[in-house]
Design a protein around this motif. Structure first.
Motif, PDB file in Angstrom:
ATOM      1  N   GLU A 272     -56.302  21.060   8.962  1.00 18.92           N
ATOM      2  CA  GLU A 272     -57.573  21.278   9.658  1.00 18.92           C
ATOM      3  C   GLU A 272     -57.368  22.200  10.853  1.00 18.92           C
ATOM      4  O   GLU A 272     -58.280  22.911  11.275  1.00 18.92           O
ATOM      5  CB  GLU A 272     -58.150  19.935  10.111  1.00 18.92           C
ATOM      6  N   TYR A 273     -56.190  22.115  11.405  1.00 15.91           N
ATOM      7  CA  TYR A 273     -55.846  23.006  12.513  1.00 15.91           C
ATOM      8  C   TYR A 273     -54.532  23.709  12.175  1.00 15.91           C
ATOM      9  O   TYR A 273     -53.681  23.142  11.474  1.00 15.91           O
ATOM     10  CB  TYR A 273     -55.718  22.222  13.826  1.00 15.91           C
ATOM     11  N   LEU A 292     -46.911  16.395  14.975  1.00 21.87           N
ATOM     12  CA  LEU A 292     -48.312  16.008  14.810  1.00 21.87           C
ATOM     13  C   LEU A 292     -48.548  15.403  13.433  1.00 21.87           C
ATOM     14  O   LEU A 292     -49.317  14.447  13.281  1.00 21.87           O
ATOM     15  CB  LEU A 292     -49.213  17.231  15.032  1.00 21.87           C
ATOM     16  N   ARG A 293     -47.862  15.945  12.435  1.00 16.10           N
ATOM     17  CA  ARG A 293     -47.977  15.410  11.074  1.00 16.10           C
ATOM     18  C   ARG A 293     -47.511  13.960  11.038  1.00 16.10           C
ATOM     19  O   ARG A 293     -48.100  13.121  10.355  1.00 16.10           O
ATOM     20  CB  ARG A 293     -47.139  16.239  10.101  1.00 16.10           C
ATOM     21  N   GLN A 295     -47.818  11.906  13.219  1.00 19.25           N
ATOM     22  CA  GLN A 295     -48.885  11.074  13.792  1.00 19.25           C
ATOM     23  C   GLN A 295     -50.127  11.083  12.904  1.00 19.25           C
ATOM     24  O   GLN A 295     -51.192  10.636  13.317  1.00 19.25           O
ATOM     25  CB  GLN A 295     -49.234  11.576  15.193  1.00 19.25           C
ATOM     26  N   GLY A 296     -49.990  11.655  11.728  1.00 16.84           N
ATOM     27  CA  GLY A 296     -51.114  11.638  10.775  1.00 16.84           C
ATOM     28  C   GLY A 296     -52.122  12.751  10.985  1.00 16.84           C
ATOM     29  O   GLY A 296     -53.197  12.740  10.383  1.00 16.84           O
ATOM     30  N   LEU A 297     -51.809  13.701  11.842  1.00 18.70           N
ATOM     31  CA  LEU A 297     -52.769  14.779  12.113  1.00 18.70           C
ATOM     32  C   LEU A 297     -52.558  15.923  11.137  1.00 18.70           C
ATOM     33  O   LEU A 297     -51.422  16.302  10.835  1.00 18.70           O
ATOM     34  CB  LEU A 297     -52.608  15.269  13.560  1.00 18.70           C
ATOM     35  N   LYS A 298     -53.665  16.463  10.641  1.00 23.20           N
ATOM     36  CA  LYS A 298     -53.584  17.500   9.608  1.00 23.20           C
ATOM     37  C   LYS A 298     -53.459  18.885  10.242  1.00 23.20           C
ATOM     38  O   LYS A 298     -54.452  19.572  10.463  1.00 23.20           O
ATOM     39  CB  LYS A 298     -54.795  17.418   8.686  1.00 23.20           C
ATOM     40  N   VAL A 299     -52.215  19.225  10.522  1.00 23.47           N
ATOM     41  CA  VAL A 299     -51.927  20.489  11.201  1.00 23.47           C
ATOM     42  C   VAL A 299     -50.943  21.287  10.350  1.00 23.47           C
ATOM     43  O   VAL A 299     -50.067  20.709   9.711  1.00 23.47           O
ATOM     44  CB  VAL A 299     -51.327  20.232  12.600  1.00 23.47           C
ATOM     45  N   ARG A 370     -53.456  19.077  20.328  1.00 23.23           N
ATOM     46  CA  ARG A 370     -54.217  17.817  20.481  1.00 23.23           C
ATOM     47  C   ARG A 370     -55.486  18.051  21.283  1.00 23.23           C
ATOM     48  O   ARG A 370     -56.558  17.578  20.938  1.00 23.23           O
ATOM     49  CB  ARG A 370     -53.344  16.762  21.180  1.00 23.23           C
ATOM     50  N   MET A 373     -58.093  19.628  19.302  1.00 14.72           N
ATOM     51  CA  MET A 373     -58.677  18.758  18.269  1.00 14.72           C
ATOM     52  C   MET A 373     -59.743  17.837  18.846  1.00 14.72           C
ATOM     53  O   MET A 373     -60.515  17.239  18.106  1.00 14.72           O
ATOM     54  CB  MET A 373     -57.577  17.939  17.593  1.00 14.72           C
ATOM     55  N   LYS A 374     -59.746  17.705  20.173  1.00 19.45           N
ATOM     56  CA  LYS A 374     -60.715  16.774  20.785  1.00 19.45           C
ATOM     57  C   LYS A 374     -62.124  17.346  20.743  1.00 19.45           C
ATOM     58  O   LYS A 374     -62.330  18.524  20.940  1.00 19.45           O
ATOM     59  CB  LYS A 374     -60.299  16.503  22.237  1.00 19.45           C
TER      60      LYS A 374
END
Lengths: 374, 261, 186
Positions: A272-273, A292-293, A295-299, A370, A373-374
């Protein structure tokens, strides 16, 4: 008159960094990898002037090249170095120099002449902090200089940005191939971290190096020999219409070279980012993406390998699929201009960069993502 | 041409012709300028030494910037002052080449001084033909590093003032201390006798390269009637009466020696 | 698995070599590895530091904000880099060079009298190898065998007579670290 360049209508480039290298795997310093890569890539002559942080390159080549029957000369200045490149290249030889930012600035005039005369050559810039004397710490602040000119006139250079020791070894050879294919200068643009870092890479021993390839360069000023006409290396066209025509010829070549665009991506499937970065920044960016990955973030990561031609189509497509792109560079915002041009407002593009020689840690980059993403 | 004309031509002895190393393009130089003379001399030498097939000439920026149009050999157009660096690479990448540069005083003694001195210091096996006319011709008559004291130029309108801009640089004097130089001479281009001397110097400066002795340089004291604002003959007289006092002709270095007859 | 290590001390203590031995051994183990030396005015004469990262996955950044392990061979390095160990991380200290101890309680701090131990092993200059041994003794990676092979290959190439004393120094380091960690844990 010299023969003019008609870019050959060959299919897309066969220059690849993932060709299976011969040699053995060992820890190699980036600058050593560049020097070895130049030799493996058929560099016949090297002209340069000492400057930190790239001195291992001329130091190593000064010992190796004479042993291989090739030419090494420490010039009196960078100005002389680039003009020696001009002379050697005009004669059809694979010629290279290496330097760091202030030294590259001194070469800009000569580079313009080389580009104007449609001559191939390879320049390595192990970038350091600027402007001016700056410092000897890592930087990426010569992106504009390499990609947008630096010297006078409408010319382009292909710019390759390696990100590990293996690419540091492979890219000088790719650079020679590209330079000869399009008869234009090619930069290997790297920095003080990659230059001084040790990493495993598969590289040949000196004894394993092939001799430089024998190439047919009918335009070269080798001395006439049995040729029926003389050759001239020149960038002077006093009649405006002639210079216009010459420029159009150059531009046609540059358009051909656009197909050499290369880039590398990680985790883009569901990203997503995206962090867009080249060279050492892409390494740090990749670590940030991995954090970030976890932590489950789609980067994901988008790494241009050719800075010119810039992978604008790939980025434009990517922009339609993601929520935002962070461009991370060791400068005050240079490549981000190309990213914004490519994205053309389709998704937000933000910039994070530090100039002056500080290498941010992955956490720093991750924090900016991060926030985005906010 | 009719057949009978050719027959007439065949009966005549050819006593003068264009050297093979020159093209048939007409020189663009101003009346009274000595570039044409030196071009011809260089071409004669290429012919005499039978070097055409392995010659690479390096042209300067200045009035002779277009000289690649006049020569039949391979030529490289260098940027201003950098011809010795270009020539160094041409020679080193293939020592079998005969490499010469042709440079004016602004090119060689001002912007390109570093390249000149270092090529000489390294003893690069190149031959330099140096045109010293004490002025910038092409750009419109500005002061050169070799402009005489008191000489007017467009950037020294009331005459060159030593206190302001220093004294003229004697390139032969300067380079004569460098061990890499194998032949070094200065000659005015003012008389048939002097041209004969010029040829002698050029032969040795070329042999310095061909015999692997070192760098060879011949400085030609040349005219620029237009920028000197003199008639061509007056310009020649000016060299013989004034210029030679500042730039004395002669052989400064000779490590080449005479050929055994 | 990824290990980020920072090594710091005075120039001449073998800081950079220790990092290179570690990176080489990691490569011998088939791992990815990077080694990056410090920059700046302290490069000459003053302090020296380097980072070594090894991992079973492709490595991004060769530096980090905080490290899994910091090895220090002088007091200024402890002051400067002691805070850079992650919580629960490892701090290896050459106690023969560091009189003032570390006050952090959230890391494992191991004190190794590296210089005397190296001297006992017959090679006084190998304090760095003792500390590398201590790191191996605790972390178990890179493998001892690989480090020994690196020492044979790199040290032995020029000075074969130094192979044995270095291997001995390495073993001494491994042993004391294991003793002292068990003491810490007890």
């Amino acid at each position: 008159m010299p023969e003019t360049m008609t870019p050959t209508k060959t299919k897309a480039s066969t220059v690849k960094s993932d060709a299976p290298p011969t040699g053995r795997k060992r820890l190699v310093k980036g600058n050593e990898a560049l020097a070895l890569g130049a030799l493996a890539g058929g560099c016949e002559c090297f002209f340069g002037y000492p400057i930190t942080p790239q001195n291992e390159i001329p130091e190593l080549l000064s010992g190796w090249m004479p042993k291989l029957g090739r030419v090494f000369l420490q010039a009196e200045s960078e100005v002389a170095s680039i003009n020696m490149l001009y002379g050697a290249s005009a004669c059809g030889h694979r010629a290279m120099t290496s330097s760091s930012s202030p030294g590259i600035s001194l070469m800009m005039e000569g580079l313009s002449y080389i580009a104007g005369a449609q001559l191939p050559c390879v320049l390595i810039n192990v970038m350091r902090g600027g402007p001016g004397l700056g410092n000897i710490a890592p930087s990426q602040s010569d992106y504009f200089q390499a990609c947008k000119g630096g010297g006078h006139g409408d010319y382009r250079c292909i710019v390759l940005a390696p990100w590990n020791a293996q690419e540091m070894f492979e890219f000088p050879g790719s650079a020679f191939e590209l330079a000869d294919r399009y008869r234009m200068p090619v930069f290997v643009l790297t920095d003080a971290v990659l230059g001084s870092m040790l990493e495993p890479a598969t590289v040949p021993d000196l004894e394993q190096l092939p001799p430089p390839p024998k190439m047919d360069k009918p335009w070269a000023t080798t001395g006439r020999g049995n040729r029926s006409h003389k050759n001239v290396a020149n960038s002077l066209y006093l009649v405006p219409e002639d210079l216009t025509e010459h420029n159009e010829r150059l531009q046609a070549g540059y358009r051909e070279a656009l197909r050499e665009v290369r880039y590398d991506t990680r985790y883009l499937e569901d990203a997503e980012y995206v962090v867009a970065a080249f060279g050492i920044s892409a390494r740090v960016g990749y670590s940030a993406v991995n954090m970030l990955r976890k932590q489950g973030l789609k980067v994901g990561l988008f790494r241009p390998i050719t800075l010119w031609p810039f992978p604008e189509k790939a980025l434009a497509e990517l922009a339609r699929k993601v929520k935002g792109i962070l461009t991370f560079e060791l400068n005050c915002g240079q490549m981000v201009e190309d990213v914004r041009l490519a994205v053309n407002g389709v998704c937000p593009v933000e910039f994070y960069g530090v100039a002056g020689g500080v290498l941010p840690a992955p956490e720093d980059v991750a924090n900016v993502v991060r926030k985005m993403m906010k | 041409m009719r057949d009978e004309d050719i027959a007439v031509v065949e009966e005549m002895e050819c006593v003068f012709s264009r050297p093979e190393a020159l093209t048939d393009k007409a020189f663009h130089y101003c009346p009274g300028c000595t570039h044409g003379i030196v071009h011809r001399l260089v071409a004669e030498m290429i012919d005499e030494f039978k070097l055409m097939d392995r010659t690479v000439g390096v042209c300067p920026v200045g009035c002779s910037v277009l000289m690649y149009d006049y020569f039949e050999c391979d030529m490289i157009e260098a940027s201003h002052g950098r011809a010795p660096a270009v020539a160094t690479a041409v020679k080193r990448t293939d020592p079998n080449r005969f490499v010469f540069t042709y440079q004016g005083d602004g090119d060689l003694a001002s912007i390109g001084m570093a390249e000149t001195v270092h090529a000489a210091a390294r003893g690069d096996r190149i031959t330099i033909f140096f045109i010293n006319n004490g002025i910038y011709g092409m750009t419109g008559g500005q002061m050169a590093p070799t402009t005489l004291i008191g000489q007017r130029a467009t950037t020294s309108p009331s005459g060159r003032d030593e206190r302001l801009t220093g004294a003229p640089i004697g390139i032969c004097e300067l380079l004569s201390s460098l061990k890499g130089v194998a032949y070094l001479a200065r000659v005015p281009l003012t008389s048939p006798k002097n041209l004969k001397d010029a040829r002698k110097h050029m032969r040795k400066a070329i042999r310095a390269q061909l015999e692997d002795k070192g760098l060879g340089l011949v400085e030609f004291l040349s005219t620029c009637p237009v920028q000197w604002k003199m008639e061509p003959i007056a310009a020649m007289k000016h060299i013989d009466e004034n210029v030679v006092k500042v730039f004395p002709p002669g052989v400064f270095v000779d490590c080449v020696g005479d050929l055994q007859k | 698995m990824k290990e980020e290590v920072l090594i710091a001390g005075f120039g001449g203590q073998g800081i950079l070599t220790m990092g290179q031995l570690m990176a080489n051994a990691a490569m011998y183990d088939g791992l990815y590895a990077t080694w990056f030396p410090s920059y700046g005015p302290e490069m000459r004469g003053g302090t020296a530091n380097c980072t070594t990262v090894f991992s079973d996955e492709e490595i991004g950044s060769p530096i980090a904000a905080i490290y899994d392990t910091v090895i220090v061979m002088n007091q200024p390095s402890l002051e400067r880099f002691g805070p850079k160990v992650r919580k629960g991380g490892l701090l290896i200290i050459d106690e023969s060079m560091v009189p003032i101890r570390c006050h952090r309680t959230d890391v494992t701090a191991i004190y190794v009298p590296a210089s005397p131990l190296a001297r006992d092993a017959g090679i006084e200059r190998a304090a760095n190898v003792v500390l590398l041994g201590a790191f191996l003794g605790i972390k178990g990676k890179p493998s001892v065998q690989s480090v020994e092979n690196v020492i044979r290959d790199l040290v032995g190439a020029k000075r074969p007579h130094l192979i044995e004393p270095n291997l001995k120094a390495l073993q001494v380091g491994i042993r004391i670290a294991q003793e002292r960690t068990s003491a810490v844990q007890a």
